[in-house]
Design an enzyme around this catalytic site. Structure first.
Site, PDB file in Angstrom:
ATOM      1  N   GLU A  96       0.934  -1.414  -0.016  1.00 33.65           N
ATOM      2  CA  GLU A  96       0.635   0.311  -0.201  1.00 33.65           C
ATOM      3  C   GLU A  96       0.943   1.087   0.334  1.00 33.65           C
ATOM      4  O   GLU A  96       0.605   2.543  -0.533  1.00 33.65           O
ATOM      5  CB  GLU A  96      -0.860  -0.013   1.304  1.00 33.65           C
ATOM      6  CG  GLU A  96      -1.696   1.383   1.134  1.00 33.65           C
ATOM      7  CD  GLU A  96      -3.208   1.135   2.139  1.00 33.65           C
ATOM      8  OE1 GLU A  96      -3.151   2.155   2.362  1.00 33.65           O
ATOM      9  OE2 GLU A  96      -3.041  -0.128   3.181  1.00 33.65           O
ATOM     10  N   ASN A 130       2.732  -8.560   4.916  1.00 36.34           N
ATOM     11  CA  ASN A 130       2.966  -6.841   5.837  1.00 36.34           C
ATOM     12  C   ASN A 130       3.593  -7.428   7.159  1.00 36.34           C
ATOM     13  O   ASN A 130       4.825  -6.146   7.807  1.00 36.34           O
ATOM     14  CB  ASN A 130       1.961  -6.256   5.614  1.00 36.34           C
ATOM     15  CG  ASN A 130       1.023  -5.695   5.165  1.00 36.34           C
ATOM     16  OD1 ASN A 130       1.833  -4.232   4.613  1.00 36.34           O
ATOM     17  ND2 ASN A 130      -0.026  -6.134   4.219  1.00 36.34           N
TER      18      ASN A 130
END
Length: 299
Positions: A96, A130
């Site tokens: 992101e 992540n």
């Protein structure tokens, strides 16, 4: 140079394939799926939606601007990862920051790995990637682990295998979620470290946790100083009888020591510690002297 041109051309070619309605790929069994899944493809930014499972919630604006400047000069070095939802529609799995920075840089497309996954697989991939690749704060990592437990029913052992972390490490992160929300926010904002949080977690009362947190911040206490403060608080909760039992020492009078000396015919040493425990030392100078003392003891 030739390899780079070929790679870019390949990406554009696959992008065209994905935009062909007759070749819409929805599963790994579909025609040409092997040419798309796992490959790097240039995707239009407008075709990518943000992943609702994204564990990162805070993005440093200054860091994003720096990444955007780097992207303007060098391009996106590490492709993002997406899953295909529908015709020319994708959902972000990981990356992101790169996606946001690419938009800031004014790009229209971004290199992406294509995956086809169900929601559970997407969640696992998003959280695991992540945790492994990004500098999440400790609370975000803890929340990611908790979601893997709650939504995917992974055990700590299974998570250890998936993310390559020791089970004890995972357990330490999860324990942070027992902290008062104010303290969790303090860790996320960088006012205190994970080490401070691990010390405070030994206190169950949230009001007491908050009081100690305020002292840490106002006095800029180290982790070691915080541990000492927590221990002092815990000691203050112990019953008075337990505190009193710590000091039950007494003094042995000289007349009592003299009685030992007279009885054994040697200078006896008597010591008593702070808890009332002690020892009596009877010296001897030979085997004959030792046997003499034994006879006195045996009567």
């Amino acid at each position: 140079m030739t390899k780079a041109i070929k790679k870019q051309a390949l990406g554009r070619g696959l992008s065209a394939l994905l935009k062909d309605p007759e070749n819409d790929i929805k599963s790994v069994e579909d025609k040409n799926a092997d040419k798309v899944v796992g490959n790097i493809i240039e995707l239009e930014l407008d075709a990518i939606e943000i992943n609702p499972f994204q564990p990162r919630t805070n993005f440093n604006e200054e860091a994003l601007k720096e990444l955007s400047t780097s992207i303007k000069e060098l391009g996106v070095i590490q492709p993002i990862t997406v899953r295909k939802l529908d015709y020319n529609k994708y959902q972000l799995i990981s990356g992101e920051r790169r996606l946001r920075a690419s938009k800031l840089a004014g790009l229209e497309t971004v290199p992406a790995y294509i995956r086809i996954a169900n929601d559970n697989e997407s969640l696992v991939m998003a959280l695991v990637e992540n945790i492994q690749r990004h500098d999440l704060d400790p609370i975000e990592i803890a929340l990611s682990y908790q979601r893997l437990i709650d939504e995917i029913q992974l055990t700590q052992e299974q998570m250890s295998d998936r993310v390559g972390k020791k089970r004890s490490t995972i357990a330490n992160y999860l324990r942070l979620l027992k902290l008062d929300p104010i303290i969790q926010t303090g860790i996320r904002d960088g006012f205190i470290s994970m080490g401070h949080g691990r010390a405070i977690i030994n206190i169950e009362d949230h009001d007491a946790q908050a009081d100690i947190y305020q002292k840490i911040v106002s006095k800029n206490l180290s982790v070691r100083e915080t541990e000492a403060l927590v221990k002092s608080y815990q000691d203050s909760l112990k019953p008075a009888s337990e505190k009193a039992s710590k000091n039950t020492s007494f003094e042995v009078e000289d007349t009592q020591k003299k009685a030992f000396t007279n009885f054994f015919g040697a200078k006896v040493d008597v010591k008593v510690d702070a808890k009332g425990k002690g020892k009596i030392t009877i010296p001897f100078h030979s085997e004959e002297d030792f046997n003499r003392i034994i006879k006195l003891i045996n009567g």
